[in-house]
Motif scaffolding. Structure first.
Motif, PDB file in Angstrom:
ATOM      1  N   ILE A 155       0.846  -1.192   0.000  1.00  0.00           N
ATOM      2  CA  ILE A 155       0.000   0.000   0.000  1.00  0.00           C
ATOM      3  C   ILE A 155       0.881   1.241   0.000  1.00  0.00           C
ATOM      4  CG2 ILE A 155      -1.823   1.245   1.205  1.00  0.00           C
ATOM      5  CD1 ILE A 155      -2.638  -1.506   0.060  1.00  0.00           C
ATOM      6  N   ASN A 156       0.727   2.046  -1.033  1.00  0.00           N
ATOM      7  CA  ASN A 156       1.499   3.276  -1.159  1.00  0.00           C
ATOM      8  C   ASN A 156       0.536   4.457  -1.073  1.00  0.00           C
ATOM      9  OD1 ASN A 156       3.506   5.138  -1.578  1.00  0.00           O
ATOM     10  ND2 ASN A 156       3.639   4.807  -3.786  1.00  0.00           N
ATOM     11  N   ALA A 157       0.239   4.855   0.155  1.00  0.00           N
ATOM     12  CA  ALA A 157      -0.707   5.943   0.407  1.00  0.00           C
ATOM     13  C   ALA A 157      -0.352   6.589   1.732  1.00  0.00           C
ATOM     14  CB  ALA A 157      -2.131   5.398   0.446  1.00  0.00           C
ATOM     15  N   ASP A 158      -0.920   7.774   1.962  1.00  0.00           N
ATOM     16  CA  ASP A 158      -0.636   8.455   3.229  1.00  0.00           C
ATOM     17  C   ASP A 158      -1.239   7.708   4.412  1.00  0.00           C
ATOM     18  OD1 ASP A 158       0.764  10.361   1.901  1.00  0.00           O
ATOM     19  OD2 ASP A 158      -0.710  11.957   2.115  1.00  0.00           O
ATOM     20  N   ALA A 159      -2.356   7.015   4.178  1.00  0.00           N
ATOM     21  CA  ALA A 159      -2.989   6.229   5.237  1.00  0.00           C
ATOM     22  C   ALA A 159      -3.915   5.206   4.604  1.00  0.00           C
ATOM     23  CB  ALA A 159      -3.778   7.136   6.187  1.00  0.00           C
ATOM     24  N   ALA A 160      -4.136   4.106   5.326  1.00  0.00           N
ATOM     25  CA  ALA A 160      -5.032   3.061   4.836  1.00  0.00           C
ATOM     26  C   ALA A 160      -5.559   2.259   6.014  1.00  0.00           C
ATOM     27  CB  ALA A 160      -4.304   2.134   3.859  1.00  0.00           C
ATOM     28  N   ILE A 161      -6.734   1.664   5.812  1.00  0.00           N
ATOM     29  CA  ILE A 161      -7.300   0.799   6.844  1.00  0.00           C
ATOM     30  C   ILE A 161      -8.279  -0.158   6.180  1.00  0.00           C
ATOM     31  CG2 ILE A 161      -9.301   2.244   7.437  1.00  0.00           C
ATOM     32  CD1 ILE A 161      -8.711   1.573  10.410  1.00  0.00           C
ATOM     33  N   THR A 182      -8.436   9.833  -3.020  1.00  0.00           N
ATOM     34  CA  THR A 182      -8.900   9.096  -1.852  1.00  0.00           C
ATOM     35  C   THR A 182     -10.070   8.204  -2.235  1.00  0.00           C
ATOM     36  OG1 THR A 182     -10.514  10.781  -1.191  1.00  0.00           O
ATOM     37  CG2 THR A 182      -8.254  11.059  -0.407  1.00  0.00           C
ATOM     38  N   PHE A 183     -10.323   7.202  -1.404  1.00  0.00           N
ATOM     39  CA  PHE A 183     -11.430   6.301  -1.713  1.00  0.00           C
ATOM     40  C   PHE A 183     -11.821   5.484  -0.488  1.00  0.00           C
ATOM     41  CE2 PHE A 183     -12.812   2.135  -3.834  1.00  0.00           C
ATOM     42  CZ  PHE A 183     -14.108   2.579  -4.064  1.00  0.00           C
ATOM     43  N   THR A 184     -13.113   5.471  -0.199  1.00  0.00           N
ATOM     44  CA  THR A 184     -13.679   4.546   0.779  1.00  0.00           C
ATOM     45  C   THR A 184     -14.447   3.500  -0.008  1.00  0.00           C
ATOM     46  OG1 THR A 184     -13.895   6.236   2.498  1.00  0.00           O
ATOM     47  CG2 THR A 184     -15.245   4.256   2.731  1.00  0.00           C
ATOM     48  N   GLY A 185     -13.974   2.261   0.043  1.00  0.00           N
ATOM     49  CA  GLY A 185     -14.605   1.183  -0.710  1.00  0.00           C
ATOM     50  C   GLY A 185     -15.272   0.182   0.206  1.00  0.00           C
ATOM     51  N   THR A 186     -16.203  -0.574  -0.351  1.00  0.00           N
ATOM     52  CA  THR A 186     -16.812  -1.670   0.399  1.00  0.00           C
ATOM     53  C   THR A 186     -17.289  -2.724  -0.583  1.00  0.00           C
ATOM     54  OG1 THR A 186     -18.467  -2.294   2.067  1.00  0.00           O
ATOM     55  CG2 THR A 186     -19.131  -0.641   0.458  1.00  0.00           C
ATOM     56  N   ALA A 187     -17.218  -3.977  -0.153  1.00  0.00           N
ATOM     57  CA  ALA A 187     -17.666  -5.092  -0.983  1.00  0.00           C
ATOM     58  C   ALA A 187     -18.163  -6.208  -0.079  1.00  0.00           C
ATOM     59  CB  ALA A 187     -16.531  -5.600  -1.877  1.00  0.00           C
ATOM     60  N   GLU A 188     -19.115  -6.977  -0.600  1.00  0.00           N
ATOM     61  CA  GLU A 188     -19.682  -8.092   0.154  1.00  0.00           C
ATOM     62  C   GLU A 188     -19.642  -9.357  -0.689  1.00  0.00           C
ATOM     63  OE1 GLU A 188     -23.536  -8.819   2.965  1.00  0.00           O
ATOM     64  OE2 GLU A 188     -23.938  -8.038   0.952  1.00  0.00           O
ATOM     65  N   ARG A 189     -19.195 -10.442  -0.073  1.00  0.00           N
ATOM     66  CA  ARG A 189     -19.182 -11.753  -0.712  1.00  0.00           C
ATOM     67  C   ARG A 189     -19.641 -12.801   0.292  1.00  0.00           C
ATOM     68  NH1 ARG A 189     -13.289 -11.861  -3.847  1.00  0.00           N
ATOM     69  NH2 ARG A 189     -13.682 -10.101  -5.257  1.00  0.00           N
ATOM     70  N   ASP A 190     -20.610 -13.597  -0.102  1.00  0.00           N
ATOM     71  CA  ASP A 190     -21.110 -14.687   0.741  1.00  0.00           C
ATOM     72  C   ASP A 190     -21.459 -14.212   2.147  1.00  0.00           C
ATOM     73  OD1 ASP A 190     -20.719 -16.536  -1.353  1.00  0.00           O
ATOM     74  OD2 ASP A 190     -18.600 -16.742  -0.804  1.00  0.00           O
ATOM     75  N   GLY A 191     -22.080 -13.042   2.232  1.00  0.00           N
ATOM     76  CA  GLY A 191     -22.508 -12.517   3.522  1.00  0.00           C
ATOM     77  C   GLY A 191     -21.423 -11.842   4.334  1.00  0.00           C
ATOM     78  N   VAL A 192     -20.220 -11.759   3.793  1.00  0.00           N
ATOM     79  CA  VAL A 192     -19.102 -11.115   4.490  1.00  0.00           C
ATOM     80  C   VAL A 192     -18.803  -9.777   3.810  1.00  0.00           C
ATOM     81  CG1 VAL A 192     -16.660 -11.266   5.103  1.00  0.00           C
ATOM     82  CG2 VAL A 192     -18.108 -13.314   5.176  1.00  0.00           C
ATOM     83  N   ARG A 193     -18.758  -8.712   4.584  1.00  0.00           N
ATOM     84  CA  ARG A 193     -18.488  -7.374   4.037  1.00  0.00           C
ATOM     85  C   ARG A 193     -17.268  -6.760   4.702  1.00  0.00           C
ATOM     86  NH1 ARG A 193     -20.935  -3.594   1.102  1.00  0.00           N
ATOM     87  NH2 ARG A 193     -22.903  -4.756   1.000  1.00  0.00           N
ATOM     88  N   TYR A 194     -16.450  -6.103   3.879  1.00  0.00           N
ATOM     89  CA  TYR A 194     -15.311  -5.328   4.374  1.00  0.00           C
ATOM     90  C   TYR A 194     -15.451  -3.873   3.943  1.00  0.00           C
ATOM     91  CZ  TYR A 194     -12.708  -9.513   5.724  1.00  0.00           C
ATOM     92  OH  TYR A 194     -12.300 -10.657   6.344  1.00  0.00           O
ATOM     93  N   ILE A 195     -14.850  -2.997   4.738  1.00  0.00           N
ATOM     94  CA  ILE A 195     -14.777  -1.569   4.431  1.00  0.00           C
ATOM     95  C   ILE A 195     -13.302  -1.195   4.367  1.00  0.00           C
ATOM     96  CG2 ILE A 195     -15.217   0.767   5.297  1.00  0.00           C
ATOM     97  CD1 ILE A 195     -17.678  -0.442   6.768  1.00  0.00           C
ATOM     98  N   ILE A 203      -8.524   4.381   1.633  1.00  0.00           N
ATOM     99  CA  ILE A 203      -7.216   4.776   1.114  1.00  0.00           C
ATOM    100  C   ILE A 203      -7.184   6.295   1.058  1.00  0.00           C
ATOM    101  CG2 ILE A 203      -5.720   4.836  -0.922  1.00  0.00           C
ATOM    102  CD1 ILE A 203      -5.574   2.161   0.278  1.00  0.00           C
ATOM    103  N   LEU A 204      -6.214   6.912   1.704  1.00  0.00           N
ATOM    104  CA  LEU A 204      -6.067   8.372   1.677  1.00  0.00           C
ATOM    105  C   LEU A 204      -4.796   8.751   0.933  1.00  0.00           C
ATOM    106  CD1 LEU A 204      -7.163   9.419   5.301  1.00  0.00           C
ATOM    107  CD2 LEU A 204      -8.538   9.276   3.211  1.00  0.00           C
ATOM    108  N   ASP A 205      -4.972   9.510  -0.127  1.00  0.00           N
ATOM    109  CA  ASP A 205      -3.882  10.019  -0.972  1.00  0.00           C
ATOM    110  C   ASP A 205      -3.022   8.878  -1.515  1.00  0.00           C
ATOM    111  OD1 ASP A 205      -2.282  11.716  -2.374  1.00  0.00           O
ATOM    112  OD2 ASP A 205      -1.328  12.652  -0.641  1.00  0.00           O
ATOM    113  N   ALA A 206      -3.623   8.096  -2.397  1.00  0.00           N
ATOM    114  CA  ALA A 206      -2.905   6.997  -3.042  1.00  0.00           C
ATOM    115  C   ALA A 206      -1.835   7.539  -3.980  1.00  0.00           C
ATOM    116  CB  ALA A 206      -3.889   6.127  -3.820  1.00  0.00           C
ATOM    117  N   SER A 259      -5.241   8.444  -9.328  1.00  0.00           N
ATOM    118  CA  SER A 259      -6.635   8.019  -9.273  1.00  0.00           C
ATOM    119  C   SER A 259      -6.747   6.515  -9.428  1.00  0.00           C
ATOM    120  CB  SER A 259      -7.439   8.724 -10.375  1.00  0.00           C
ATOM    121  OG  SER A 259      -8.769   8.283 -10.378  1.00  0.00           O
ATOM    122  N   ALA A 260      -5.947   5.944 -10.332  1.00  0.00           N
ATOM    123  CA  ALA A 260      -5.995   4.498 -10.558  1.00  0.00           C
ATOM    124  C   ALA A 260      -5.518   3.723  -9.335  1.00  0.00           C
ATOM    125  CB  ALA A 260      -5.148   4.132 -11.770  1.00  0.00           C
ATOM    126  N   GLU A 261      -4.457   4.199  -8.676  1.00  0.00           N
ATOM    127  CA  GLU A 261      -3.885   3.473  -7.546  1.00  0.00           C
ATOM    128  C   GLU A 261      -4.847   3.350  -6.373  1.00  0.00           C
ATOM    129  OE1 GLU A 261      -1.213   1.712  -6.762  1.00  0.00           O
ATOM    130  OE2 GLU A 261      -0.542   1.765  -8.852  1.00  0.00           O
TER     131      GLU A 261
END
Length: 438
Positions: free
Chosen positions: A35-41, A263-276, A279-282, A291-293
């Motif tokens: 991960i090459n960004a100022d912050a991530a979680i 920056t980007f806040t993403g979320t995805a769900e698979r088989d009932g499992v979701r993650y959030i 990424i700040l300043d990729a 933008s792509a990163e």
């Protein structure tokens, strides 16, 4: 003491057996992430458990991810009946100018025209319309300045620790043509830490899951069949049909300004499992905002969660190590009672570690006799204890690092009446004689 008495005593004094299971890594664990960004979680959406973190507490620019807080307050106002989806808003001079300003992300809103709250909401969530966000702030609070106060108050209420909201859209105040909200400064920026943005996303999805119905749309036509008809294309590159199409992705919000970077806040769900993920300043390989990163790195984070962890279910039989789930009731007409749980406890655990999570079954002390045995009478469906799964001490959560406990009630599957005094006395004599001869 005979064998039956020994088994009875051991089984009811305290049912508390430990089983060892894996636990999830956080940033302290070893990962292959790049991960090459100022912050991530990366966090679990159902528990708030932190799976990966990097500079998560630093106060950084968030750009249009600010709109997630605007979404929260709009949906809250809808649910509380303070505003309605079909109520209309007449465009103010401020909104007209900012909705039509060159170089800013917008759905053009026309002077003197009225738009429904639903139209403005769709324009904000899908197209990241800045004018639409400001319009909604006026609908909810009367002015953007008052709305900003509500944003910061809500952040405090939700437990944020590192935040500063200065407008409803995520624009830099100096880009607002001099019409930045009262109470703020021209040089002010919206700034929130990665962990607090993840917290916002957690509550937004939990409290108003319908947000994903809109944020997950790759596109939508604004005002179809009118002279304002416009195909709004979602800025989220992970959605179906987009450049970085990711299975299960349905949100949440991008952001881009010179101050905040990509920056980007993403979320995805698979088989009932979701993650959030956040990424700040990729950055790209040359250290430049990319933008792509932000989508590439989000994919890495989500893959890590889905691929390196598995869902484990905890059932009574796995803890008790018995085919039949029963508890002895020495003073009952029937001297045992079947037990069950309504549903198993499911948690995500790291595949390679199997010795940190503790699972136990404990009886309700209020339902025990003085000698620690379960007492009759017992009613069918009565709660007699709990099955508990506890994560290891090193696990961290976005809720001010408070560790939740996973519990489920244990209930009786049948009724057991209390035996008469005569029967109980006879049993005591029989037990005494058995112990004597043994």
């Amino acid at each position: 003491m005979n064998e039956s008495a020994i088994k009875q005593s051991l089984s009811v004094l305290m049912i508390s057996f430990m089983v060892m299971v894996p636990f999830q890594q956080t940033a302290e664990g070893k990962t292959n992430l790049d991960i090459n960004a100022d912050a991530a979680i990366l966090v679990e959406a159902d528990t708030g458990k932190i799976v990966y973190k990097e500079h998560e507490d630093e106060l950084l620019g968030i750009a249009s991810m600010t709109k997630m807080m605007t979404e929260y307050l709009v949906l809250e106002a809808i649910h509380e009946g303070r505003i309605k989806w079909d109520q209309t808003y007449k465009v103010s001079e401020k909104v007209y100018q900012l909705a039509n300003a060159p170089g800013l992300s917008n759905v053009p809103l026309q002077a003197g025209r009225e738009y429904s709250v639903r139209e403005l909401y769709d324009a904000m969530v899908i197209k990241s319309g800045n004018g639409a966000a400001i319009a909604l702030s006026e609908v909810v609070a009367g002015s953007e300045g008052e709305f900003v106060k509500q944003m910061n108050a809500k952040a405090k209420e939700l437990g944020f620790e590192h935040y500063q909201f200065v407008n409803s859209s995520g624009l830099s105040n100096y880009d607002m043509l001099g019409m930045f909200p009262e109470g703020t400064d021209v040089n002010d920026e919206n700034m929130v830490s990665a962990e607090d943005i993840a917290t916002l996303a957690f509550y937004l999805i939990r409290d108003y899951p319908e947000v994903l119905e809109t944020s997950g749309l790759p596109s939508k036509v604004f005002r179809p069949g009118t002279d304002e008809e416009l195909l709004m294309k979602n800025t989220n590159g992970l959605l179906k049909g987009k450049s970085y199409d990711y299975e299960g992705a349905d949100g949440l919000k991008t952001g881009t300004t010179p101050f905040a970077g990509s920056t980007f806040t993403g979320t995805a769900e698979r088989d009932g499992v979701r993650y959030i993920s956040v990424i700040l300043d990729a950055k790209d390989e040359y250290g430049q905002p990319s933008s792509a990163e932000r989508f590439i790195q989000t994919t890495e984070l989500l893959d890590y969660g889905f691929d390196e962890f598995e869902t484990v279910e905890y059932q009574l039989e796995e803890i008790l190590k018995e085919k039949e789930q029963v508890v002895d009731v020495p003073d009952g007409v029937k001297q045992s009672v079947g037990i069950k749980i309504q549903k198993p406890i499911s948690i995500r655990v790291a595949k390679e570690e199997k010795d940190k999570v503790k699972a136990s079954v404990k009886l309700d002390e209020a339902k025990l006799n003085e000698d620690g045995t379960l007492q009759a009478p017992i009613e069918k469906g009565e709660k007699i204890g709990e099955m508990i799964v506890e994560m290891p001490e090193k696990s961290e959560y976005i809720f001010n690092n408070l560790k939740p406990t996973y519990k489920v009630d244990i209930i009786a599957v049948e009724s057991v009446e209390k035996a008469s005094w005569l029967v109980r006395s006879a049993r005591s004599i029989q037990g005494f004689l058995g112990n004597l001869f043994n």
